[in-house]
Design a protein around this motif. Structure first.
Motif, PDB file in Angstrom:
ATOM      1  N   GLN A   7      -3.601   6.865 -21.375  1.00  0.00           N
ATOM      2  CA  GLN A   7      -4.482   7.770 -20.630  1.00  0.00           C
ATOM      3  C   GLN A   7      -4.540   7.384 -19.157  1.00  0.00           C
ATOM      4  OE1 GLN A   7      -7.838   6.895 -23.183  1.00  0.00           O
ATOM      5  NE2 GLN A   7      -7.993   9.054 -23.782  1.00  0.00           N
ATOM      6  N   PHE A   8      -4.645   6.083 -18.910  1.00  0.00           N
ATOM      7  CA  PHE A   8      -4.693   5.602 -17.532  1.00  0.00           C
ATOM      8  C   PHE A   8      -3.405   5.953 -16.801  1.00  0.00           C
ATOM      9  CE2 PHE A   8      -3.599   2.493 -14.359  1.00  0.00           C
ATOM     10  CZ  PHE A   8      -4.704   2.580 -13.519  1.00  0.00           C
ATOM     11  N   SER A   9      -2.263   5.749 -17.429  1.00  0.00           N
ATOM     12  CA  SER A   9      -0.968   6.024 -16.798  1.00  0.00           C
ATOM     13  C   SER A   9      -0.841   7.487 -16.388  1.00  0.00           C
ATOM     14  CB  SER A   9       0.178   5.641 -17.728  1.00  0.00           C
ATOM     15  OG  SER A   9       0.206   4.246 -17.903  1.00  0.00           O
ATOM     16  N   VAL A  10      -1.329   8.392 -17.231  1.00  0.00           N
ATOM     17  CA  VAL A  10      -1.288   9.817 -16.904  1.00  0.00           C
ATOM     18  C   VAL A  10      -2.099  10.083 -15.640  1.00  0.00           C
ATOM     19  CG1 VAL A  10      -2.029  12.115 -17.663  1.00  0.00           C
ATOM     20  CG2 VAL A  10      -0.817  10.602 -19.243  1.00  0.00           C
ATOM     21  N   LEU A  11      -3.320   9.553 -15.561  1.00  0.00           N
ATOM     22  CA  LEU A  11      -4.167   9.744 -14.384  1.00  0.00           C
ATOM     23  C   LEU A  11      -3.527   9.134 -13.134  1.00  0.00           C
ATOM     24  CD1 LEU A  11      -7.730   9.057 -15.819  1.00  0.00           C
ATOM     25  CD2 LEU A  11      -6.675  11.272 -15.314  1.00  0.00           C
ATOM     26  N   ALA A  12      -2.979   7.933 -13.272  1.00  0.00           N
ATOM     27  CA  ALA A  12      -2.355   7.252 -12.129  1.00  0.00           C
ATOM     28  C   ALA A  12      -1.173   8.053 -11.598  1.00  0.00           C
ATOM     29  CB  ALA A  12      -1.928   5.843 -12.527  1.00  0.00           C
ATOM     30  N   ARG A  13      -0.358   8.612 -12.487  1.00  0.00           N
ATOM     31  CA  ARG A  13       0.787   9.425 -12.044  1.00  0.00           C
ATOM     32  C   ARG A  13       0.305  10.667 -11.299  1.00  0.00           C
ATOM     33  NH1 ARG A  13       3.031   7.865 -16.994  1.00  0.00           N
ATOM     34  NH2 ARG A  13       2.327   9.787 -17.983  1.00  0.00           N
ATOM     35  N   GLU A  14      -0.776  11.284 -11.787  1.00  0.00           N
ATOM     36  CA  GLU A  14      -1.306  12.483 -11.127  1.00  0.00           C
ATOM     37  C   GLU A  14      -1.753  12.159  -9.701  1.00  0.00           C
ATOM     38  OE1 GLU A  14      -4.457  13.946 -13.622  1.00  0.00           O
ATOM     39  OE2 GLU A  14      -3.060  14.613 -15.179  1.00  0.00           O
ATOM     40  N   VAL A  15      -2.423  11.042  -9.516  1.00  0.00           N
ATOM     41  CA  VAL A  15      -2.981  10.695  -8.206  1.00  0.00           C
ATOM     42  C   VAL A  15      -1.911  10.164  -7.262  1.00  0.00           C
ATOM     43  CG1 VAL A  15      -4.590   9.148  -7.006  1.00  0.00           C
ATOM     44  CG2 VAL A  15      -5.297  10.282  -9.123  1.00  0.00           C
ATOM     45  N   PHE A  16      -0.994   9.344  -7.755  1.00  0.00           N
ATOM     46  CA  PHE A  16      -0.058   8.635  -6.877  1.00  0.00           C
ATOM     47  C   PHE A  16       1.361   9.191  -6.904  1.00  0.00           C
ATOM     48  CE2 PHE A  16      -3.488   5.614  -6.910  1.00  0.00           C
ATOM     49  CZ  PHE A  16      -3.434   5.053  -5.644  1.00  0.00           C
ATOM     50  N   SER A  17       1.583  10.325  -7.524  1.00  0.00           N
ATOM     51  CA  SER A  17       2.913  10.917  -7.591  1.00  0.00           C
ATOM     52  C   SER A  17       3.482  11.125  -6.189  1.00  0.00           C
ATOM     53  CB  SER A  17       2.846  12.252  -8.332  1.00  0.00           C
ATOM     54  OG  SER A  17       4.111  12.855  -8.341  1.00  0.00           O
ATOM     55  N   GLY A  18       4.687  10.623  -5.961  1.00  0.00           N
ATOM     56  CA  GLY A  18       5.367  10.801  -4.686  1.00  0.00           C
ATOM     57  C   GLY A  18       4.848   9.941  -3.549  1.00  0.00           C
ATOM     58  N   SER A  19       4.008   8.957  -3.844  1.00  0.00           N
ATOM     59  CA  SER A  19       3.401   8.142  -2.782  1.00  0.00           C
ATOM     60  C   SER A  19       4.284   6.981  -2.327  1.00  0.00           C
ATOM     61  CB  SER A  19       2.056   7.588  -3.252  1.00  0.00           C
ATOM     62  OG  SER A  19       2.265   6.666  -4.306  1.00  0.00           O
ATOM     63  N   GLY A  20       5.322   6.677  -3.089  1.00  0.00           N
ATOM     64  CA  GLY A  20       6.197   5.571  -2.717  1.00  0.00           C
ATOM     65  C   GLY A  20       5.643   4.201  -3.051  1.00  0.00           C
ATOM     66  N   VAL A  21       4.577   4.154  -3.845  1.00  0.00           N
ATOM     67  CA  VAL A  21       4.008   2.876  -4.252  1.00  0.00           C
ATOM     68  C   VAL A  21       4.051   2.756  -5.765  1.00  0.00           C
ATOM     69  CG1 VAL A  21       2.498   2.672  -2.235  1.00  0.00           C
ATOM     70  CG2 VAL A  21       1.622   3.737  -4.328  1.00  0.00           C
ATOM     71  N   GLU A  22       3.957   1.526  -6.219  1.00  0.00           N
ATOM     72  CA  GLU A  22       3.937   1.217  -7.654  1.00  0.00           C
ATOM     73  C   GLU A  22       2.529   0.750  -8.012  1.00  0.00           C
ATOM     74  OE1 GLU A  22       5.592  -2.367 -10.519  1.00  0.00           O
ATOM     75  OE2 GLU A  22       6.447  -2.108  -8.528  1.00  0.00           O
ATOM     76  N   LEU A  23       1.980   1.283  -9.096  1.00  0.00           N
ATOM     77  CA  LEU A  23       0.671   0.867  -9.586  1.00  0.00           C
ATOM     78  C   LEU A  23       0.839   0.048 -10.842  1.00  0.00           C
ATOM     79  CD1 LEU A  23      -0.534   2.956  -7.672  1.00  0.00           C
ATOM     80  CD2 LEU A  23      -2.072   3.598  -9.506  1.00  0.00           C
ATOM     81  N   THR A  24       0.069  -1.027 -10.946  1.00  0.00           N
ATOM     82  CA  THR A  24       0.041  -1.815 -12.173  1.00  0.00           C
ATOM     83  C   THR A  24      -1.409  -2.151 -12.498  1.00  0.00           C
ATOM     84  OG1 THR A  24       0.323  -3.896 -10.953  1.00  0.00           O
ATOM     85  CG2 THR A  24       2.311  -2.872 -11.818  1.00  0.00           C
ATOM     86  N   ARG A  25      -1.732  -2.174 -13.780  1.00  0.00           N
ATOM     87  CA  ARG A  25      -3.053  -2.606 -14.206  1.00  0.00           C
ATOM     88  C   ARG A  25      -3.103  -4.120 -14.098  1.00  0.00           C
ATOM     89  NH1 ARG A  25      -5.597   1.039 -19.011  1.00  0.00           N
ATOM     90  NH2 ARG A  25      -7.535   0.487 -17.964  1.00  0.00           N
ATOM     91  N   LEU A  26      -4.242  -4.620 -13.676  1.00  0.00           N
ATOM     92  CA  LEU A  26      -4.415  -6.063 -13.495  1.00  0.00           C
ATOM     93  C   LEU A  26      -5.078  -6.691 -14.704  1.00  0.00           C
ATOM     94  CD1 LEU A  26      -5.705  -5.960  -9.813  1.00  0.00           C
ATOM     95  CD2 LEU A  26      -3.489  -6.834 -10.588  1.00  0.00           C
ATOM     96  N   SER A  27      -4.748  -7.969 -14.909  1.00  0.00           N
ATOM     97  CA  SER A  27      -5.381  -8.772 -15.948  1.00  0.00           C
ATOM     98  C   SER A  27      -5.800 -10.098 -15.312  1.00  0.00           C
ATOM     99  CB  SER A  27      -4.405  -9.019 -17.097  1.00  0.00           C
ATOM    100  OG  SER A  27      -3.422  -9.965 -16.715  1.00  0.00           O
ATOM    101  N   PRO A  28      -6.576 -10.909 -16.012  1.00  0.00           N
ATOM    102  CA  PRO A  28      -6.972 -12.197 -15.451  1.00  0.00           C
ATOM    103  C   PRO A  28      -5.790 -13.066 -15.007  1.00  0.00           C
ATOM    104  CG  PRO A  28      -8.359 -11.677 -17.306  1.00  0.00           C
ATOM    105  CD  PRO A  28      -7.277 -10.623 -17.276  1.00  0.00           C
ATOM    106  N   ALA A  29      -4.651 -12.916 -15.653  1.00  0.00           N
ATOM    107  CA  ALA A  29      -3.472 -13.706 -15.275  1.00  0.00           C
ATOM    108  C   ALA A  29      -2.977 -13.368 -13.869  1.00  0.00           C
ATOM    109  CB  ALA A  29      -2.353 -13.481 -16.291  1.00  0.00           C
ATOM    110  N   ASP A  30      -3.375 -12.217 -13.329  1.00  0.00           N
ATOM    111  CA  ASP A  30      -2.936 -11.801 -11.997  1.00  0.00           C
ATOM    112  C   ASP A  30      -3.782 -12.383 -10.869  1.00  0.00           C
ATOM    113  OD1 ASP A  30      -0.818  -9.988 -12.847  1.00  0.00           O
ATOM    114  OD2 ASP A  30      -2.440  -8.714 -13.604  1.00  0.00           O
TER     115      ASP A  30
END
Length: 183
Positions: A7-30
């Protein structure tokens, strides 16, 4: 109530489509990869140790990094209601009894400011809050030390003050902001 990865990936693609950036979900290891960028935004956000960042990410149910050409250029850390997070600002919003998605911090690299990434991250946060059925997105912005650019940015996004409070033992005063999540 938090969204699934799909679900998150679908929303992220809608918002950031064509922006030239990569989105990743963060975890404590990051956490180690975020501290330098976080601390470069001081005093808008507090200086944060790796352990404190790791702890924050453990509480967060929606945290996202933005990378351009493999380099971290921004991130946002948010929490839904009911986390055991002891932040006095988060607790203020929880005590209001309004279902919200709280933005603990949003940081954009200085070289990327003005390119729309902050607004895009907020668009994503609002999309997540809407999908979760929340009424508001909440955050705080420093009044002392002053952060007029951030206040103006948040006002443009529809945030309004719902209170102020002294934090960090009285060394910081914040405006507590909320914006409705429209349908």
């Amino acid at each position: 109530m938090p969204l699934s990865d799909e679900q998150f990936s679908v929303l992220a693609r809608e918002v950031f489509s064509g922006s030239g950036v990569e989105l990743t979900r963060l975890s404590p290891a990051d956490a180690p990869s975020l501290v330098d960028l976080n601390d470069s935004a001081y005093p808008a956000v507090p200086i944060t140790s790796v352990d404190a960042m790791r702890s924050l990410l453990e509480f967060s149910d929606c945290a996202v990094a933005i990378k351009r050409d493999g380099q971290l250029v921004g991130f946002v850390v948010t929490l839904g209601d009911g986390a055991a997070y002891e932040s006095e600002n988060y607790q203020f919003f929880c005590s209001r009894g309004v279902s919200s998605r709280y933005v603990d911090r949003i940081v954009i690299a200085e070289s990327e400011r003005g390119n729309g990434l902050g607004a895009a991250l907020y668009a994503l946060v609002f999309s997540v809050a809407r999908a979760e059925g929340r009424a508001e997105v909440t955050c705080e912005v420093n009044l002392d030390p002053p952060n007029p650019a951030s206040l103006a940015f948040h006002e443009r996004l529809g945030f309004a003050s719902v209170g102020t409070q002294a934090t960090k033992g009285g060394t910081v005063t914040v405006s507590l902001l909320a914006a409705p999540v429209s349908a």
